[in-house]
Design a protein around this motif. Structure first.
Motif: not given
Length: 212
Positions: A183-207
């Motif tokens: 948030q301190d260094r990449l304020p416009l990108g950090c939530l996109w990282i969280a979004s990608a993190w969430g998408a990865a968790m969706v894929a894992v959740a099918f297991r």
């Protein structure tokens, strides 16, 4: 549940880390209010009511938004059946994407609202018979179980499970540190990282099928 299942424990820790990441970003963006820690917002509400009632509106709205997220996630979870986890995490990811878009458009209020809804919904990931079995955005319960597990371990019980709850807490802490750093260094990108993190968790959740 996570105590005796290593894969679920790692999965829960990754989700707790994501929650810590998002809450840290939200905390720094919302001037000291929380998007997932409603005990903190309740304390701020109490302080506002006791000292400056005009400041009570923000914590009230955050708490109501969190409840709405939990409610929406629970309704979706009930309808998703055995695909409860990916459905809930899919909703969380969509809300994180909405928050990312709102930040890009300088819509701070919409961003915070989407984050609060997402964190409320996230707590529906681990359920059994309609009850949350693992809280992912709050750690008081995990720390209580950690302390009780330590007591059992010190009393001679070998499988007290305290390390599982310590791992969950450490995951949230690590995510919060990373969220604050980005948030301190990449304020416009950090939530996109969280979004990608969430998408990865969706894929894992099918297991992981629904528990019940």
């Amino acid at each position: 549940m996570i105590v005796n299942d290593r894969q679920r424990r790692v999965f829960a820790t990754a989700l707790a880390a994501m929650a810590g990441f998002v809450d840290s970003v939200g905390f720094l963006s919302a001037h000291g209010y929380f998007v997932s820690f409603m005990s903190g917002n309740t304390t701020r509400l109490g302080v506002a009511l006791g000292t400056s009632p005009g400041d009570a509106l923000v914590p009230v709205l955050l708490i109501l938004g969190f409840i709405a997220g939990v409610t929406g996630g629970a309704l979706l979870s009930e309808r998703a059946g055995t695909f409860r986890k990916p459905a809930v995490l899919g909703l969380v990811t969509l809300l994180l994407i909405a928050a990312s878009l709102a930040r890009a458009a300088e819509g701070e209020a919409v961003m915070i609202a989407a984050l609060v809804l997402a964190m409320g919904a996230l707590n529906n990931t681990f359920q059994r018979n309609g009850e949350v079995t693992v809280g992912l955005t709050y750690m008081t319960g995990a720390l209580v179980k950690l302390g009780m597990g330590l007591a059992r371990r010190l009393s001679g019980h070998r499988d007290s499970g305290w390390l599982s709850w310590a791992q969950l807490w450490a995951g949230l802490l690590a995510g919060a540190v990373l969220g604050a750093y980005l948030q301190d260094r990449l304020p416009l990108g950090c939530l996109w990282i969280a979004s990608a993190w969430g998408a990865a968790m969706v894929a894992v959740a099918f297991r992981f099928p629904a528990e019940g």
